[in-house]
Structure formats: structure tokens, C-alpha cells
Design a protein around this motif. Structure first.
Motif, PDB file in Angstrom:
ATOM      1  N   ASP A 161       0.812  -1.222   0.000  1.00 15.35           N
ATOM      2  CA  ASP A 161       0.000   0.000   0.000  1.00 15.35           C
ATOM      3  C   ASP A 161       0.844   1.271   0.000  1.00 15.35           C
ATOM      4  O   ASP A 161       0.307   2.381  -0.040  1.00 15.35           O
ATOM      5  CB  ASP A 161      -0.966   0.012   1.185  1.00 15.35           C
ATOM      6  CG  ASP A 161      -0.268  -0.149   2.532  1.00 15.35           C
ATOM      7  OD1 ASP A 161       0.985  -0.142   2.563  1.00 15.35           O
ATOM      8  OD2 ASP A 161      -0.966  -0.281   3.550  1.00 15.35           O
ATOM      9  N   GLN A 193       0.674 -18.343  -5.181  1.00 17.10           N
ATOM     10  CA  GLN A 193       0.409 -18.113  -3.760  1.00 17.10           C
ATOM     11  C   GLN A 193       1.404 -18.877  -2.901  1.00 17.10           C
ATOM     12  O   GLN A 193       1.883 -18.365  -1.879  1.00 17.10           O
ATOM     13  CB  GLN A 193      -1.032 -18.528  -3.431  1.00 17.10           C
ATOM     14  CG  GLN A 193      -2.065 -17.601  -4.067  1.00 17.10           C
ATOM     15  CD  GLN A 193      -3.479 -18.141  -3.976  1.00 17.10           C
ATOM     16  OE1 GLN A 193      -3.702 -19.352  -3.924  1.00 17.10           O
ATOM     17  NE2 GLN A 193      -4.454 -17.241  -3.973  1.00 17.10           N
ATOM     18  N   GLU A 232      -4.599 -10.660  -0.863  1.00 14.17           N
ATOM     19  CA  GLU A 232      -6.032 -10.866  -1.030  1.00 14.17           C
ATOM     20  C   GLU A 232      -6.500 -10.589  -2.450  1.00 14.17           C
ATOM     21  O   GLU A 232      -7.515 -11.124  -2.881  1.00 14.17           O
ATOM     22  CB  GLU A 232      -6.810  -9.961  -0.054  1.00 14.17           C
ATOM     23  CG  GLU A 232      -6.501 -10.218   1.409  1.00 14.17           C
ATOM     24  CD  GLU A 232      -6.789 -11.647   1.835  1.00 14.17           C
ATOM     25  OE1 GLU A 232      -7.776 -12.228   1.332  1.00 14.17           O
ATOM     26  OE2 GLU A 232      -6.016 -12.198   2.656  1.00 14.17           O
ATOM     27  N   ASP A 233      -5.772  -9.755  -3.193  1.00 12.02           N
ATOM     28  CA  ASP A 233      -6.178  -9.362  -4.541  1.00 12.02           C
ATOM     29  C   ASP A 233      -5.156  -9.872  -5.556  1.00 12.02           C
ATOM     30  O   ASP A 233      -3.984  -9.494  -5.501  1.00 12.02           O
ATOM     31  CB  ASP A 233      -6.304  -7.838  -4.635  1.00 12.02           C
ATOM     32  CG  ASP A 233      -6.892  -7.389  -5.959  1.00 12.02           C
ATOM     33  OD1 ASP A 233      -6.165  -7.444  -6.974  1.00 12.02           O
ATOM     34  OD2 ASP A 233      -8.054  -6.969  -5.995  1.00 12.02           O
ATOM     35  N   TRP A 234      -5.602 -10.716  -6.474  1.00 10.70           N
ATOM     36  CA  TRP A 234      -4.710 -11.312  -7.471  1.00 10.70           C
ATOM     37  C   TRP A 234      -5.248 -11.067  -8.872  1.00 10.70           C
ATOM     38  O   TRP A 234      -6.437 -11.224  -9.128  1.00 10.70           O
ATOM     39  CB  TRP A 234      -4.601 -12.831  -7.251  1.00 10.70           C
ATOM     40  CG  TRP A 234      -3.858 -13.215  -6.015  1.00 10.70           C
ATOM     41  CD1 TRP A 234      -4.347 -13.285  -4.747  1.00 10.70           C
ATOM     42  CD2 TRP A 234      -2.481 -13.589  -5.927  1.00 10.70           C
ATOM     43  NE1 TRP A 234      -3.369 -13.677  -3.878  1.00 10.70           N
ATOM     44  CE2 TRP A 234      -2.209 -13.877  -4.572  1.00 10.70           C
ATOM     45  CE3 TRP A 234      -1.451 -13.712  -6.866  1.00 10.70           C
ATOM     46  CZ2 TRP A 234      -0.958 -14.279  -4.132  1.00 10.70           C
ATOM     47  CZ3 TRP A 234      -0.200 -14.123  -6.439  1.00 10.70           C
ATOM     48  CH2 TRP A 234       0.044 -14.396  -5.080  1.00 10.70           C
ATOM     49  N   ARG A 235      -4.358 -10.694  -9.778  1.00 14.96           N
ATOM     50  CA  ARG A 235      -4.708 -10.522 -11.183  1.00 14.96           C
ATOM     51  C   ARG A 235      -3.536 -10.986 -12.042  1.00 14.96           C
ATOM     52  O   ARG A 235      -2.392 -11.023 -11.573  1.00 14.96           O
ATOM     53  CB  ARG A 235      -5.034  -9.061 -11.510  1.00 14.96           C
ATOM     54  CG  ARG A 235      -6.286  -8.559 -10.785  1.00 14.96           C
ATOM     55  CD  ARG A 235      -6.554  -7.092 -11.013  1.00 14.96           C
ATOM     56  NE  ARG A 235      -7.653  -6.654 -10.160  1.00 14.96           N
ATOM     57  CZ  ARG A 235      -8.924  -6.640 -10.542  1.00 14.96           C
ATOM     58  NH1 ARG A 235      -9.250  -7.043 -11.758  1.00 14.96           N
ATOM     59  NH2 ARG A 235      -9.868  -6.232  -9.723  1.00 14.96           N
ATOM     60  N   ALA A 272      -0.086  -9.055  -7.271  1.00 10.82           N
ATOM     61  CA  ALA A 272      -0.700  -9.364  -5.981  1.00 10.82           C
ATOM     62  C   ALA A 272      -0.751  -8.093  -5.137  1.00 10.82           C
ATOM     63  O   ALA A 272       0.267  -7.408  -4.993  1.00 10.82           O
ATOM     64  CB  ALA A 272       0.092 -10.451  -5.260  1.00 10.82           C
ATOM     65  N   ARG A 273      -1.930  -7.796  -4.593  1.00 10.95           N
ATOM     66  CA  ARG A 273      -2.091  -6.603  -3.760  1.00 10.95           C
ATOM     67  C   ARG A 273      -2.830  -6.945  -2.472  1.00 10.95           C
ATOM     68  O   ARG A 273      -3.262  -8.064  -2.283  1.00 10.95           O
ATOM     69  CB  ARG A 273      -2.860  -5.518  -4.533  1.00 10.95           C
ATOM     70  CG  ARG A 273      -2.103  -4.967  -5.739  1.00 10.95           C
ATOM     71  CD  ARG A 273      -2.920  -3.908  -6.485  1.00 10.95           C
ATOM     72  NE  ARG A 273      -4.096  -4.510  -7.119  1.00 10.95           N
ATOM     73  CZ  ARG A 273      -5.033  -3.797  -7.739  1.00 10.95           C
ATOM     74  NH1 ARG A 273      -4.949  -2.482  -7.790  1.00 10.95           N
ATOM     75  NH2 ARG A 273      -6.075  -4.412  -8.300  1.00 10.95           N
ATOM     76  N   ASP A 274      -2.974  -5.962  -1.606  1.00  4.85           N
ATOM     77  CA  ASP A 274      -3.572  -6.160  -0.285  1.00  4.85           C
ATOM     78  C   ASP A 274      -2.766  -7.212   0.464  1.00  4.85           C
ATOM     79  O   ASP A 274      -3.266  -8.283   0.815  1.00  4.85           O
ATOM     80  CB  ASP A 274      -5.040  -6.554  -0.401  1.00  4.85           C
ATOM     81  CG  ASP A 274      -5.795  -6.451   0.929  1.00  4.85           C
ATOM     82  OD1 ASP A 274      -5.177  -5.992   1.926  1.00  4.85           O
ATOM     83  OD2 ASP A 274      -6.973  -6.841   0.977  1.00  4.85           O
ATOM     84  N   GLU A 331      -7.450  -2.331 -12.662  1.00  8.19           N
ATOM     85  CA  GLU A 331      -8.696  -3.073 -12.524  1.00  8.19           C
ATOM     86  C   GLU A 331      -9.107  -3.736 -13.836  1.00  8.19           C
ATOM     87  O   GLU A 331      -9.966  -4.630 -13.840  1.00  8.19           O
ATOM     88  CB  GLU A 331      -9.814  -2.148 -12.027  1.00  8.19           C
ATOM     89  CG  GLU A 331      -9.509  -1.434 -10.722  1.00  8.19           C
ATOM     90  CD  GLU A 331      -9.029  -2.385  -9.623  1.00  8.19           C
ATOM     91  OE1 GLU A 331      -9.657  -3.456  -9.458  1.00  8.19           O
ATOM     92  OE2 GLU A 331      -8.034  -2.068  -8.941  1.00  8.19           O
ATOM     93  N   PRO A 342      -8.468 -11.519 -14.919  1.00  5.17           N
ATOM     94  CA  PRO A 342      -8.641 -12.149 -13.603  1.00  5.17           C
ATOM     95  C   PRO A 342      -7.573 -13.210 -13.363  1.00  5.17           C
ATOM     96  O   PRO A 342      -6.966 -13.733 -14.298  1.00  5.17           O
ATOM     97  CB  PRO A 342     -10.046 -12.770 -13.683  1.00  5.17           C
ATOM     98  CG  PRO A 342     -10.305 -12.945 -15.142  1.00  5.17           C
ATOM     99  CD  PRO A 342      -9.596 -11.801 -15.817  1.00  5.17           C
TER     100      PRO A 342
END
Length: 208
Positions: A57, A95, A107-110, A131-133, A192, A196
């Protein structure tokens, strides 16, 4: 004209595997060229890999420094690893690598991008995830060995990594492609709009 890679397979008259290693092998194919001639091609057969550009962050990327014997250098890299199991879901592998190498979860993967590392001599394909969060993983740290026992971890601002790439100071394929893809995505349709995490991967089909 649409600029897009397409699947194609030229005729192979003969094939052999003169070397089989622990994770990879070398294959020799006799390939028929468009003019009808037959040319021998040697290449490394690779199970495929995943890599993780983990962004915190504070706009820093989690990187690690590891000795790479073939190039006789310690390289700054992003967490990465082999697809050890045929048909393995690449997200699950990513992961796992983030946990094992950095003891971090996300928690956020793209999907950031897919790349063939050296298509002239190896069939390795790498899927690079964003990977974020991020947060610290639960449980005990994974026990590392060999080159990983000497590994250093750091969090480096995106801008500093871009500077290092363009200055010729950072050379790892996944780090270079991942960081520059991140910057390009931000300057385009935004993060965004990235695919996915479970997006199809024709180069390495996987189980759901």
C-alpha cells in the motif's frame, strides 16, 4: 492488421531427448522448413513458471536478491517458482511461492502478463501475477535451502525499480517485464482492467 501471437506447429520428422535433468530436459527435433529442407533444432523443455509482483500500500514491490550460478551474479528478482505438478493451477503455485519465499499472503490477485522467456531455445512460459492487499502469512516460515538460504528481502518503490531497469542495473526477466507491465497498465486502462487471476493460459493449460 491484428498484432497477436498465433498457435502453429511445423512438421517434426524425428525427435529425441539426449538429456533429462531433475526439472528440465533437452530435446532435439528435426523440423521441416517452409522450403522443404529439414533443420535440427535443440531446445530446453521446461514445465513452466509463475512469478509474483507483490505491490504494497506504499507503492513498493517485494523483491529478493538471490545468487544465480549460470550468470555468476546475485540478481534482484520478484518471487517465482516452477510449476512442479502437471496441470497445476498457476494461481495456487504463485500463492505458494509468495508464502515460501517472503512469508506473505495477498487478497487481490490478477494476471499481469504472460511471457515466453527465451523462445528461441526454451519452451518456458511464465505467468506473472500482480498481488495486492498484502499481509504477513500465518504459521511458521518455510524452511529454505541451497541458494535461497542466502536470500535477501526488500521492498522497493516502483519508480526506483523502473530507474534501475532502464539504467541497466536490474536484469531479471520477470522483474523487468513485471515492473514495466505494471507501469504500462497504470498508464493504459488501469489495474482493474487486468485479466482475472484464473484467466486461461493456453501455453500451460491448468485444472480449475
Amino acid at each position: 492488421m491484428t498484432i497477436k501471437d498465433t498457435a502453429e506447429e511445423w512438421e517434426v520428422r524425428a525427435s529425441e531427448t539426449p538429456f533429462t535433468g531433475n526439472k528440465t530436459s533437452v530435446r532435439t527435433d528435426d523440423v521441416v522448413m517452409p522450403d522443404g529442407s529439414v533443420v535440427r533444432r535443440d531446445y530446453q523443455v521446461h514445465p513452466g513458471s509463475v512469478a509474483v509482483l507483490a505491490l504494497d500500500d506504499q507503492d513498493r514491490v517485494l523483491v529478493l536478491r538471490q545468487y544465480r550460478h549460470p550468470v555468476r551474479q546475485k540478481l534482484w528478482e520478484i518471487p517465482a517458482g516452477l510449476l512442479d505438478v502437471p496441470g497445476e493451477n498457476p494461481l495456487h503455485a504463485a500463492q505458494r511461492e509468495l508464502y515460501e519465499e517472503a512469508h506473505v499472503k495477498a487478497e487481490d490477485w490478477r494476471v499481469l502478463t504472460d511471457v515466453y522467456t527465451t523462445p528461441g531455445g526454451c519452451d518456458e512460459s511464465v505467468r506473472i501475477f500482480l498481488a495486492r492487499d498484502l499481509s504477513e502469512a500465518e504459521g511458521e516460515r518455510f524452511l529454505v535451502e541451497h541458494e535461497e538460504a542466502d536470500m535477501e528481502l526488500a521492498r522497493v518503490p516502483v519508480d526506483e525499480l523502473v530507474r534501475g531497469v532502464l539504467a541497466g542495473e536490474l536484469h531479471n526477466n520477470c522483474l523487468v517485464v513485471g515492473v514495466l507491465s505494471l507501469v504500462a497498465a497504470r498508464g493504459g486502462d488501469g489495474l482493474e482492467a487486468l485479466r482475472p487471476a484464473e484467466a486461461p493460459w493456453p501455453a500451460r493449460p491448468f485444472d480449475a
